[in-house]
Design an enzyme around this catalytic site. Structure first.
Site, PDB file in Angstrom:
ATOM      1  CE  LYS A 197      -3.539   2.535   2.403  1.00 20.05           C
ATOM      2  NZ  LYS A 197      -4.387   2.604   3.700  1.00 20.05           N
ATOM      3  CE  LYS A 249      -6.374   1.647  -0.304  1.00 17.65           C
ATOM      4  NZ  LYS A 249      -6.890   1.750   1.073  1.00 17.65           N
TER       5      LYS A 249
HETATM    6  C1  PBG Z   1      -7.121   3.589   5.759  1.00 14.66           C
HETATM    7  C2  PBG Z   1      -7.412   3.602   4.448  1.00 14.66           C
HETATM    8  C3  PBG Z   1      -7.460   4.413   3.363  1.00 14.66           C
HETATM    9  C4  PBG Z   1      -8.128   3.921   2.209  1.00 14.66           C
HETATM   10  C5  PBG Z   1      -8.427   2.712   2.509  1.00 14.66           C
HETATM   11  N1  PBG Z   1      -8.025   2.306   3.805  1.00 14.66           N
HETATM   12  C6  PBG Z   1      -6.937   5.679   3.520  1.00 14.66           C
HETATM   13  C7  PBG Z   1      -5.382   5.993   3.458  1.00 14.66           C
HETATM   14  O1  PBG Z   1      -4.510   5.306   3.499  1.00 14.66           O
HETATM   15  O2  PBG Z   1      -5.152   7.368   3.426  1.00 14.66           O
HETATM   16  C8  PBG Z   1      -8.180   4.558   1.184  1.00 14.66           C
HETATM   17  C9  PBG Z   1      -9.312   4.069  -0.125  1.00 14.66           C
HETATM   18  C10 PBG Z   1      -9.522   4.987  -1.181  1.00 14.66           C
HETATM   19  O3  PBG Z   1      -8.876   6.089  -1.518  1.00 14.66           O
HETATM   20  O4  PBG Z   1     -10.702   4.603  -1.832  1.00 14.66           O
HETATM   21  N2  PBG Z   1      -7.807   3.164   6.532  1.00 14.66           N
END
Ligand code: PBG
Length: 327
Positions: A197, A249
Site C-alpha cells: 500500500k 493499492k
Molecule cells: C485507511 C484506508 C485508506 C483507504 C482505505 N483504507 C486511506 C489512506 O490510507 O489514506 C483509501 C481508499 C480509497 O482512497 O478509496 N484506513
C-alpha cells in the site's frame, strides 16, 4: 519469428470475433464494493468528490449489500465513520461501534451470500486521523497500535466479518491479527493483507468519505511510490505472517507492482481502485471529456490484465449490472 501472412486485424472484424478471442473478461464475482457507513445519519450523505458514492445509513447499507448479492458481486468492504473520535480510536474496538454494528447488520441481511470484508485500521476512529496511536513525539507507535488492531479484529470477526482487511501498514499487523483471531476461536476468518500500500495523493477523496481529521501525510508507514522491489518484501512478510490474500493499492498507477506480485504470489491477489482513481474518471466524464462507461470498463479490465484476481472498485455494482445485461 516471422509471420508474413499474419494480419491481426482478422480477429478484430466483428464483435463476435472479438468476444471469442478476448484473453480476459470481467466477472461480477471478482468485484468487491467498498462501502461507507456513518453513525447517526438519517439519510444517506453524498460524498461530493466521489459522485454516486454515499455515506450510508444502516438501511441503505443493507439495501446496497442485498443489491450486490442480486448482481452477483463477490464481496463488500466496509468502512465506518463514528460520531465521536478520540486519540486511541476507541470506537473501533467497541462492540457497539459503528463499523462492528454495520458488519453484524450486513451479515444478518446477506448471510454467506456475499463475502463481508471490513477495514481494520484506526484512521477513521482517531481524532488525529492517523492509522495508529501516537507516541510522545507524535509518531505512529507501531507496537501499541498492533495490540489495538488485534482487539479490533476480534470484534469484527465476532460481528460476522468473513475477511479482515488491515490497511494501516504497521509492521507485523497480519501476524498479530492472525494470532488474536486464532486465540479467540476465529480460525476460519481470513485476512486480506494490504501488502503493498503506497502513500498516494489519489486517496484524496477518501478523506472526505470518512471525514478524516488527518493533517500531514502517512509517509512514515505507507510505501514510497519510488519503490518497486520493496513491494515483494512486503508481500513475503505478509505471507509469512499468514495472509490469506494480498493486495496492491492504489491500482492504476501501480500496475507494474500488481504484475510483479501476481507473478510470485501463491495466494489470490487483489487490487484496490481507490477514491481518486474513481474521482478522476467521474470528473472527466462529467465534463464530457471521456466516455464514462468505456473508461470504467477499460480501467478495470487493465487492472485484471495486470494480474488481479479480485478488484475492489466503487463501480462494482454498476459494472456487475452492465456485465449481466451484456450476457
Ligand atoms: C485507511 C484506508 C485508506 C483507504 C482505505 N483504507 C486511506 C489512506 O490510507 O489514506 C483509501 C481508499 C480509497 O482512497 O478509496 N484506513
Amino acid at each position: 519469428m516471422s509471420f508474413p501472412q499474419h494480419r491481426p486485424r482478422r480477429l478484430r472484424t466483428t464483435p463476435a470475433m472479438r468476444r471469442l478471442t478476448a484473453e480476459y473478461r470481467l466477472d461480477p464475482a471478482e468485484l468487491v464494493l467498498p462501502a461507507f457507513i456513518r453513525e447517526g445519519l438519517s439519510e444517506p450523505n453524498p460524498i461530493t468528490s466521489m459522485p454516486g458514492v454515499v455515506q450510508h445509513t444502516t438501511e441503505t447499507l443493507k439495501r446496497a449489500a442485498s443489491e450486490a448479492v442480486e448482481l452477483g458481486v463477490g464481496g463488500i468492504m466496509l468502512f465506518g465513520i463514528p460520531a465521536e473520535r478520540d486519540a486511541a480510536g476507541s470506537a473501533g474496538t467497541d462492540p457497539n461501534g459503528v463499523l462492528n454494528k454495520a458488519i453484524a447488520d450486513v451479515r444478518a441481511e446477506v448471510g454467506n451470500d456475499l463475502v463481508i470484508m471490513s477495514d481494520v485500521c484506526l484512521d477513521e476512529f482517531t481524532d488525529h486521523g492517523h492509522c495508529g496511536v501516537l507516541d510522545a513525539d507524535g509518531v505512529v507507535d507501531n507496537d501499541t497500535t498492533l495490540e489495538i488492531y488485534g482487539r479490533m479484529a476480534v470484534e469484527q470477526a465476532r460481528a460476522g466479518a468473513h475477511v479482515l482487511g488491515p490497511s494501516g501498514m504497521m509492521d507485523g499487523q497480519v501476524a498479530v491479527i492472525r494470532q488474536a483471531l486464532d486465540d479467540a476461536g476465529f480460525q476460519d476468518v481470513s485476512v486480506i493483507a494490504y501488502a503493498a500500500k503506497y502513500a498516494s495523493a489519489f486517496y484524496g477523496p477518501f478523506r472526505e468519505a470518512v471525514d478524516s481529521q488527518l493533517t500531514g501525510d502517512r509517509r512514515t508507514y505507507q510505501m514510497d511510490a519510488a519503490n518497486r522491489r520493496e513491494a515483494l518484501l512486503e508481500v513475503e512478510l505478509d505471507l509469512e505472517e499468514g495472509a490469506d490474500m494480498v493486495m496492491v493499492k492504489p491500482a492504476m498507477s501501480y500496475l507494474d507492482i500488481l504484475a510483479d506480485v501476481a507473478a510470485m504470489s501463491p495466494v489470490p491477489v487483489a487490487a484496490y481502485q481507490i477514491s481518486g482513481e474513481y474521482a478522476m474518471i467521474e470528473a472527466a466524464a462529467a465534463n464530457g471529456w471521456i466516455d464514462r462507461r468505456r473508461a470504467i470498463e477499460e480501467s478495470v479490465l487493465g487492472i485484471k490484465r495486470a494480474g488481479a484476481n479480485i478488484i475492489l472498485t466503487y463501480w462494482a455494482a454498476e459494472l456487475a449490472a452492465w456485465l449481466k445485461e451484456s450476457k
